[in-house]
Design a protein around this motif. Structure first.
Motif: not given
Length: 187
Positions: A118, A59, A46-49, A55-56
């Motif tokens: 990713v 999450t 998640v944090d790498d996208v 990303k949304t």
């Protein structure tokens, strides 16, 4: 004219029933391992996208994956069992599974020319979700085979959602594929 046969009902003695439930319990541990491994991959990506819409979505998917992981306790109860309490072993197993998948995914991605981390992780996520879908679907079949409809009430919505997610994960993977392979980056 097709001949109709009445259903055959078998009654199992207590020992036979208990043995079957013990086998189911082992499968539920496997399903938890598969789902936990999938969720851990989500935690890591998640944090790498960088792409906002992906990303949304990832999450949201991570939150849903946690809910699905919690549903496994409900499955234990539906089969008349107490949820597994081997938390450290379960967590370690899921971590090892996720890291093994990650290593294989990196190897396969690098061999195919995808230098992007990713994109490779998204590919691993796609395969991991497929395994978790199978875990819940097999559990559903076990519930049907043992005549426990409450199992289907739990597994069917999870399997349906995970299958829907699988298609969208595949779309995101394909969206990123050309850049990852041809340009060596995600976007």
């Amino acid at each position: 004219m097709a001949q109709s046969h009445p259903p055959v009902l078998l009654e199992l003695d207590g020992d036979s029933w208990s043995a079957r439930l013990h086998r189911v319990e082992r499968w539920l541990a496997t399903t938890r391992l598969l789902q936990s491994g999938y969720r851990q991959l989500l935690d890591g990506i998640v944090d790498d996208v960088a792409e906002p819409h992906i990303k949304t979505y990832l999450t949201e998917l991570r939150d849903v994956a946690r809910e699905h992981e919690d549903r496994i306790d409900d499955l234990y109860r539906a089969f008349g069992r107490e949820p597994g309490h081997a938390g450290a072993v379960r967590s370690t197993g899921a971590t090892v599974l996720a890291k093994t998948r990650q290593a294989i995914g990196h190897l396969e991605g690098a061999a195919g020319g995808a230098a992007s981390g990713v994109w490779r992780t998204l590919r691993e996520l796609l395969l991991s979700n497929l395994d978790a879908i199978a875990g819940f679907a097999v559990t559903e079949q076990l519930g049907l085979a043992l005549g426990i409809p409450a199992v289907v009430d739990i597994t069917f919505p999870v399997t349906r959602r995970k299958t829907q997610d699988q298609l969208l994960l595949q779309e995101y993977l394909l969206e990123m594929a050309s850049n990852a392979i041809l340009r060596g980056k995600d976007f």
